[in-house]
Design an enzyme around this catalytic site. Structure first.
Site, PDB file in Angstrom:
ATOM      1  N   ALA A  74       0.863  -1.191   0.000  1.00 39.08           N
ATOM      2  CA  ALA A  74       0.000   0.000   0.000  1.00 39.08           C
ATOM      3  C   ALA A  74       0.894   1.234   0.000  1.00 39.08           C
ATOM      4  O   ALA A  74       1.854   1.310   0.766  1.00 39.08           O
ATOM      5  CB  ALA A  74      -0.891   0.003   1.230  1.00 39.08           C
ATOM      6  N   TYR A 143       8.792  11.062  -2.837  1.00 41.04           N
ATOM      7  CA  TYR A 143       8.424   9.643  -2.925  1.00 41.04           C
ATOM      8  C   TYR A 143       9.641   8.752  -2.648  1.00 41.04           C
ATOM      9  O   TYR A 143       9.605   7.853  -1.803  1.00 41.04           O
ATOM     10  CB  TYR A 143       7.850   9.361  -4.322  1.00 41.04           C
ATOM     11  N   ILE A 201       1.415  10.521 -26.826  1.00 40.51           N
ATOM     12  CA  ILE A 201       2.390  11.608 -26.655  1.00 40.51           C
ATOM     13  C   ILE A 201       3.687  11.090 -26.073  1.00 40.51           C
ATOM     14  O   ILE A 201       3.701  10.441 -25.021  1.00 40.51           O
ATOM     15  CB  ILE A 201       1.802  12.731 -25.786  1.00 40.51           C
TER      16      ILE A 201
HETATM   17  O1  LIG Z   1       2.349   9.550 -21.987  1.00 39.73           O
HETATM   18  C1  LIG Z   1       3.536   9.380 -21.653  1.00 39.73           C
HETATM   19  C2  LIG Z   1       3.907   8.850 -20.381  1.00 39.73           C
HETATM   20  C3  LIG Z   1       5.251   8.685 -20.100  1.00 39.73           C
HETATM   21  N1  LIG Z   1       6.213   9.002 -21.010  1.00 39.73           N
HETATM   22  C4  LIG Z   1       7.648   8.799 -20.702  1.00 39.73           C
HETATM   23  O2  LIG Z   1       7.856   7.422 -20.397  1.00 39.73           O
HETATM   24  C5  LIG Z   1       8.946   7.280 -19.501  1.00 39.73           C
HETATM   25  C6  LIG Z   1       8.513   6.439 -18.335  1.00 39.73           C
HETATM   26  O3  LIG Z   1       7.550   7.147 -17.572  1.00 39.73           O
HETATM   27  P1  LIG Z   1       6.672   6.540 -16.379  1.00 39.73           P
HETATM   28  O4  LIG Z   1       5.846   7.638 -15.827  1.00 39.73           O
HETATM   29  O5  LIG Z   1       5.996   5.293 -16.834  1.00 39.73           O
HETATM   30  O6  LIG Z   1       7.756   6.025 -15.319  1.00 39.73           O
HETATM   31  P2  LIG Z   1       8.950   6.802 -14.539  1.00 39.73           P
HETATM   32  O7  LIG Z   1      10.217   6.216 -15.009  1.00 39.73           O
HETATM   33  O8  LIG Z   1       8.753   8.251 -14.549  1.00 39.73           O
HETATM   34  O9  LIG Z   1       8.814   6.184 -13.110  1.00 39.73           O
HETATM   35  C7  LIG Z   1       7.920   6.559 -12.131  1.00 39.73           C
HETATM   36  O10 LIG Z   1       6.654   5.955 -12.394  1.00 39.73           O
HETATM   37  C8  LIG Z   1       6.655   4.545 -12.385  1.00 39.73           C
HETATM   38  C9  LIG Z   1       5.281   4.040 -12.758  1.00 39.73           C
HETATM   39  O11 LIG Z   1       5.476   2.890 -13.519  1.00 39.73           O
HETATM   40  C10 LIG Z   1       7.097   4.050 -11.031  1.00 39.73           C
HETATM   41  O12 LIG Z   1       6.175   4.462 -10.024  1.00 39.73           O
HETATM   42  C11 LIG Z   1       8.478   4.624 -10.716  1.00 39.73           C
HETATM   43  O13 LIG Z   1       8.857   4.240  -9.414  1.00 39.73           O
HETATM   44  C12 LIG Z   1       8.508   6.123 -10.809  1.00 39.73           C
HETATM   45  O14 LIG Z   1       9.813   6.605 -10.690  1.00 39.73           O
HETATM   46  C13 LIG Z   1       9.349   8.702 -19.116  1.00 39.73           C
HETATM   47  O15 LIG Z   1      10.460   9.116 -19.879  1.00 39.73           O
HETATM   48  C14 LIG Z   1       8.130   9.548 -19.502  1.00 39.73           C
HETATM   49  O16 LIG Z   1       8.420  10.883 -19.794  1.00 39.73           O
HETATM   50  C15 LIG Z   1       5.863   9.534 -22.249  1.00 39.73           C
HETATM   51  O17 LIG Z   1       6.710   9.832 -23.068  1.00 39.73           O
HETATM   52  N2  LIG Z   1       4.532   9.705 -22.526  1.00 39.73           N
END
Ligand SMILES: O=c1ccn([C@@H]2O[C@H](COP(=O)(O)OP(=O)(O)O[C@H]3O[C@H](CO)[C@H](O)[C@H](O)[C@H]3O)[C@@H](O)[C@H]2O)c(=O)[nH]1
Length: 310
Positions: A74, A143, A201
């Site tokens: 959680a 976080y 996007i």
């Molecule tokens: O519509 C979108 C969504 C995301 N991205 C890109 O995809 C990559 C991954 O993005 P996420 O949001 O899936 O994941 P993050 O690496 O930012 O990670 C964060 O989000 C994750 C969710 O899977 C976990 O919670 C993780 O711990 C937290 O750091 C990033 O470069 C983001 O900019 C896009 O280009 N378009």
């Protein structure tokens, strides 16, 4: 053997519950259903709708059930929400976790398995890829700071009270039941949008590298942590990097999407590269990822097709 799974109605937690039940454990789920869903909860588990910060309810549960194991999933799981509201983030991710820790000590839990983050704990000035656990965490979001903080409380609880634990630091988890709305992971967002024929996007140039690990592999790591990895922090990732552009191409092929991506501005604070070394998981838990990215994406798309018809 009885296990408590917090967040057991959520994306990752519900898969942990399924695996525990498959393996003969009795499972109680605590979930406030803020993001989790009742329909995710295995029918053989007992769902208690409660917030982990509700000290009275949580203590009553520990008293009643005599849990052998606690799987703590959680969480306030969004990095960007934590940036906007670090108080709420710390309330759930630190204070709520401490309520569980306190009761685990008091009621003699055999082991506490904590879902932490590998993606948000090491920070952005790392130069070792794939990143091993020996790199000291320097989280750059509330976080990540809260997750790392609770890891330290676990170390304290083991030393002071003998509470056994394993910390699992996840890479970017994806797969069935990931919520495609709100602060979702990129795989769920892209899959949903492609199946609906909507624009997809890509933030910035799309050359942001992540380590995408399939949710069932993550659930498997949790089960393995029942019997191994005592008192350790263990990365759960694949060491395989995938860029957002590659992800787009894979999913385009699998879904039959016909449009090109829309390139938007870079996302603020986006880490350029995150890749986890899983040698420790292999040595300590005998764990390695079984589902590679292409198979995992296919399974994910199939699930979204069955469950999120446009
Ligand atoms: O519509 C979108 C969504 C995301 N991205 C890109 O995809 C990559 C991954 O993005 P996420 O949001 O899936 O994941 P993050 O690496 O930012 O990670 C964060 O989000 C994750 C969710 O899977 C976990 O919670 C993780 O711990 C937290 O750091 C990033 O470069 C983001 O900019 C896009 O280009 N378009």
């Amino acid at each position: 053997m009885k296990a408590l799974v917090t967040g057991g109605a959520g994306f990752i937690g519900s898969h942990v519950v399924d695996k525990l039940i498959e393996n003969g454990y009795e499972v109680v789920v605590v979930d406030n259903l803020s993001r989790g869903k009742k329909e995710n909860v295995n029918k053989d588990a007992t769902l208690v709708v409660a917030d982990i910060r509700d000290e009275k309810t949580i203590e009553e549960l520990f008293k009643e059930h005599n849990f052998s194991y606690v799987f703590h999933l959680a969480a306030q799981a969004s990095v960007s929400v934590s940036v906007k509201d670090p108080v709420e983030d710390a309330n759930v991710n630190i204070i709520g976790s401490l309520v569980l820790l306190k009761n685990s000590i008091k009621y003699g839990v055999k082991k506490f398995i904590f879902s932490s983050t590998g993606g948000a704990i090491y920070g952005d000035d790392v130069d070792i890829f794939p990143t091993p656990e020996s790199v000291f965490p320097k989280p750059i979001s509330p976080y990540g700071i809260a997750k790392f903080s609770f890891e330290n409380y676990l170390r304290f609880a083991k030393k002071e009270f003998g509470l056994n634990y394993t910390v699992l630091r996840y890479a970017n988890v994806y797969g069935p039941r990931q919520d495609p709305f709100g602060e979702a992971g990129v795989v769920a967002i892209f899959t949903m949008r492609m199946l609906n024929g909507e624009d997809v996007i890509i933030n910035g140039d799309g050359e942001y590298i992540r380590d995408y690990v399939y949710v069932e592999d993550v659930a498997d790591a949790n089960l393995r942590a029942l019997k191994a990895g005592d008192g350790m922090e263990i990365n759960i990732g694949t060491s395989q990097g995938t860029s957002v552009n590659q992800l787009f191409d894979y999913l385009k092929k699998i879904t039959g999407y016909t449009k090109d991506p829309v390139y938007g501005p870079p996302r603020k604070g986006d880490i350029r590269k995150s890749l986890l070394c899983y040698t420790r998981a292999l040595e300590e838990l005998r764990w390695k990822p079984k589902v590679d990215i292409e198979k995992g994406l296919r399974l994910t798309v199939e699930w979204f097709k069955r469950n999120f018809k446009a």
